[in-house]
Design an enzyme around this catalytic site. Structure first.
Site, PDB file in Angstrom:
ATOM      1  N   GLU A 125       0.832  -1.218   0.000  1.00 17.09           N
ATOM      2  CA  GLU A 125       0.000   0.000   0.000  1.00 17.09           C
ATOM      3  C   GLU A 125       0.860   1.260   0.000  1.00 17.09           C
ATOM      4  O   GLU A 125       0.505   2.261  -0.633  1.00 17.09           O
ATOM      5  CB  GLU A 125      -0.951  -0.021   1.199  1.00 17.09           C
ATOM      6  CG  GLU A 125      -2.063  -1.060   1.027  1.00 17.09           C
ATOM      7  CD  GLU A 125      -3.024  -1.111   2.201  1.00 17.09           C
ATOM      8  OE1 GLU A 125      -4.189  -0.721   2.024  1.00 17.09           O
ATOM      9  OE2 GLU A 125      -2.597  -1.550   3.288  1.00 17.09           O
ATOM     10  N   GLU A 147      -4.723  -9.492   2.991  1.00 19.60           N
ATOM     11  CA  GLU A 147      -5.489  -9.246   4.214  1.00 19.60           C
ATOM     12  C   GLU A 147      -6.801 -10.017   4.282  1.00 19.60           C
ATOM     13  O   GLU A 147      -7.238 -10.431   5.363  1.00 19.60           O
ATOM     14  CB  GLU A 147      -5.784  -7.736   4.360  1.00 19.60           C
ATOM     15  CG  GLU A 147      -4.579  -6.889   4.720  1.00 19.60           C
ATOM     16  CD  GLU A 147      -3.830  -6.341   3.510  1.00 19.60           C
ATOM     17  OE1 GLU A 147      -3.167  -5.317   3.644  1.00 19.60           O
ATOM     18  OE2 GLU A 147      -3.901  -6.962   2.428  1.00 19.60           O
TER      19      GLU A 147
END
Length: 728
Positions: A125, A147
């Site tokens: 990210e 995730e």
């Protein structure tokens, strides 16, 4: 030493290096985030700095977020979670905008990310917020956003950026499935920008040459349109309808993270980028505050990692890594054990009673490696090396020099005793002997050994190469070195171990057999098989009990039933189940392998649907039970056995109870495992529900004394038995 440091060179390139002290891989804490923010401020304010490179001081870029940070935020409440996530968005947005003018989108400084190796979660990210991502030519590196696999979703802008960068359809494997790619495939998919032999040099050259147009993200440019179409566009509308159907089809609505992720993408696509980040943060907060996410993170990440790192390993035993393993029996289990052992670089002696059988076992490994070569997952040299490690033989003297034996012969105590004696005649005194039995008591089998302290159970699940759990069973006389040897071996072959004490069916089968039996019992009662199967899947079980018994084979179930009845006598509880199982056996409906069971199958063994023959023998009642009732029967009957296993001392660590349940037989992963599920329900409600189920269906749902005591004291399993609590 801080998590991030910065250096500046004479040409005006500032390099921010991420290197978390005393960690093998970088993880992001809020202290580290603040340091990153301050360094970015410093670089942007320094007129001598022309551009920035963010890289790692380790072989990999990052493993993700420090999940303990999220746990701390959750304890402080939803507002703290939201504020913490928005702070993260602020730092990454600062990197992305890089000082450019808000109106003209000019004047910013180029920021490149250099990934020397693996970049996962927040470790991707952060690069996604940079203007160009350079990855090293490292085929072992994994890049992605996993995730969703532990019950959350990318909440630091990853969801919004990947969806806007690639479009919802192309982004779905990475966001909804947690797909991981090597650098070359990540570039081909559009997840990163460059793969380089010298990524630092190439990033440096790019930073020094980049202009305003090179650093403006598409979503900040005037006229941006989402690839594939936004939700209100005809093409985009169909994409989101399909995505919604896919998510609900796969998750059955019991995984909150998947629905939240899709909602964040859908709602975020209809607003400006900064508002989309706020929407993502709100949905992420919702997921973090959901007990399912906490349970999944705890079981599938924290506890699983702890077990793999040796949390239950005897501390007083030196390294016991295996150099040479003897595998007795080259059948389905033996060939799989040989495969994963050779894959891990261990020398293997694969022994069977005739050479053809031994050669067939080695041929299985050859076929497996050939497929890997054809799919470019392994090189021919590595495939050849794997095969060279395996000696297929009938000669017991070839076992000389083995430091571990794994016996995988027929489930017959006499045969196991015979091979134990033959093996112990040729192996060294220090060699550990393990049996791969799934049901036979280890302490009884160990009586055939001269060295019962070196005798242990290592229960693999089928197929060995795919199933991640290995159940290690201690007999009454099993010593610490045998336990350490088994654990070190499991770590070598990259599986997750649990260690349990010896008892009938150990832990996994003790819990899964009642699940299967409850489904069969309901068929006998006239409950619709379709209701049974769909109720199981809708509550998160990967397979319904009827499909599961078809896959494992009905004659195996009948064999276990007869052996259990003989052992338990009048205390045997499953007579009603046996009636169905024995009838199926008589009819030759043995499951998938006979192309007939609770389901019908075509000539290729493909499942066609629930059998009308079974329905005719056991007609459906006019009055069908409530869905929740069926689901509770199926989950409680497993979870109560987990509690009894803890109560009886079979389970020694509650982490193993939950991790073992999810990895071993797929117990509703969204729940975090059976003990976590009872914690969600609350001990008081669980005990009360037990009493209701006993009254309606029988004593198999009787509340264990431990659960009753916990209910009276308003305790939870992780409140009472968490390792840190026990240590205190």
């Amino acid at each position: 030493m801080t998590d991030f440091t910065m250096s500046k060179d004479a040409e005006g390139v500032a390099t921010i290096t991420w290197d978390v002290p005393e960690k093998s891989m970088n993880v992001l804490s809020f202290e580290g985030l603040q340091t990153l923010n301050d360094l970015v401020d410093d670089a942007l304010a320094d007129e001598a700095v022309k551009g920035i490179i963010i890289t790692s001081g380790k072989a990999d870029f990052a493993a993700g977020m420090d999940l303990n940070v999220l746990a701390t935020l959750k304890e402080a409440g939803a507002e703290a979670v939201f504020d913490g996530i928005m702070k993260m968005h602020g730092v990454l947005r600062k990197i992305e905008r890089a000082g450019m003018d808000a109106k003209t989108n000019k004047g910013g400084k180029p920021v490149a990310a250099v990934l020397p190796g693996t970049a996962l979660g927040i470790g991707l990210e952060i690069p996604l917020a940079c203007h160009r991502v350079f990855a090293a030519e490292n085929p072992k590196a994994k890049i992605g956003l996993p995730e969703i696999m532990v019950g959350i979703f990318p909440g630091a802008g990853g969801t919004t950026r990947v969806a806007r960068k690639m479009g919802a359809m192309a982004a779905s494997p990475f966001l909804l499935e947690g797909k991981l790619s090597d650098p070359v495939k990540a570039k081909a998919a559009g997840l990163i920008d460059e793969v380089s032999a010298d990524p630092m040099a190439d990033a440096r050259a790019w930073v020094l040459s980049a202009g305003d147009a090179d650093i403006l993200k598409p979503w900040d440019a005037k006229g941006y349109k989402m690839p594939g179409g936004a939700p209100y566009h005809p093409a985009g509308f169909m994409t989101f309808v399909g995505a919604s159907a896919m998510v609900n089809g796969k998750t059955k609505g019991v995984y909150p993270a998947a629905k939240a992720l899709l909602s964040a993408v859908y709602e975020g696509a209809m607003v400006d980028f900064d508002t989309a980040l706020k929407i993502e943060a709100r949905w992420f907060t919702s997921v973090i505050m959901n007990p399912s996410s906490s349970a999944m993170i705890r079981s599938l990440f924290i506890n699983k990692s702890a077990l793999e790192k040796g949390a239950v390993r005897p501390a007083n035993v030196d390294d016991q890594r295996v150099k040479k393993v003897g595998v007795l029996g080259a059948g389905m289990m033996g060939e799989g054990i040989a495969l994963v052992s050779a894959q891990a670089g261990i020398e293997v002696v694969l022994l069977d009673r005739d050479q053809a059988a031994a050669d067939k076992g080695k041929a299985y490994v050859a076929d497996y490696t050939a497929k890997g070569v054809s799919r470019k997952k392994i090189t021919q040299d590595k495939a050849d090396a794997m095969l060279a490690r395996i000696t297929a033989t009938t000669d017991y003297t070839d076992l000389a020099g083995c430091d571990l034996i794994v016996e995988a012969v027929f489930e017959d105590p006499k045969i196991k005793a015979e091979v134990t004696a033959k093996v112990e005649a040729v192996i060294g005194e220090d060699c550990i002997f393990a049996t791969n039995t799934s049901t036979l008591p280890i302490s009884e089998l160990a009586k055939a050994s001269k060295r019962p302290e070196q005798y242990i159970g290592i229960h693999f699940f089928s197929p060995v190469e795919k199933m991640m759990l290995v159940e290690i069973i201690k007999g009454k006389e099993t010593g610490d070195r045998a336990v350490a040897k088994a654990l070190d071996f499991v770590r070598q072959i990259r599986k997750t171990p649990i260690v349990v004490n010896d008892a009938r069916f150990f832990y996994a089968n003790r819990c899964i057999i009642p699940y299967i039996n409850e489904g069969i019992r309901m068929v006998k009662e006239g409950v619709s098989p379709a209701l049974i199967e769909n109720a199981a899947k809708m509550v998160g079980m990967p397979l319904g009990p009827l499909q599961l018994v078809d896959e494992t084979s009905i004659d195996l179930g009948a064999k276990i039933a007869r052996a259990t009845r003989a052992a338990m006598g009048d205390a045997y509880p499953d007579g009603a189940v046996d009636e169905v199982i024995f009838w199926m056996e008589e009819q030759g409906r043995l499951g998938r392998k006979s192309k007939a069971g609770f389901y019908d199958y075509d000539d290729k063994g493909k499942r066609q649907g629930l059998s009308e023959v079974v329905k005719a023998q056991y007609p459906e009642s006019d009055d069908q039970p409530d869905l929740i009732d069926v689901q509770h029967r199926l989950l409680f009957v497993q979870s109560l056995e987990a509690v009894r296993a803890l109560e009886d001392g079979v389970l020694m660590d509650i982490r193993e109870g939950d991790v073992g349940a999810i990895l071993g037989w797929g117990f509703a992963p969204w729940s975090g495992g059976p003990l976590s599920w009872f914690d969600m329900l609350g001990a008081e409600y669980a005990a009360e529900r037990c009493d209701q189920l006993v009254e309606a269906y029988g004593d198999r749902f009787a509340c264990p004394d431990l659960l009753r005591e916990m209910a009276a004291k308003s305790q939870s399993f992780y409140g009472r038995f968490a390792p840190e609590k026990s240590a205190a």
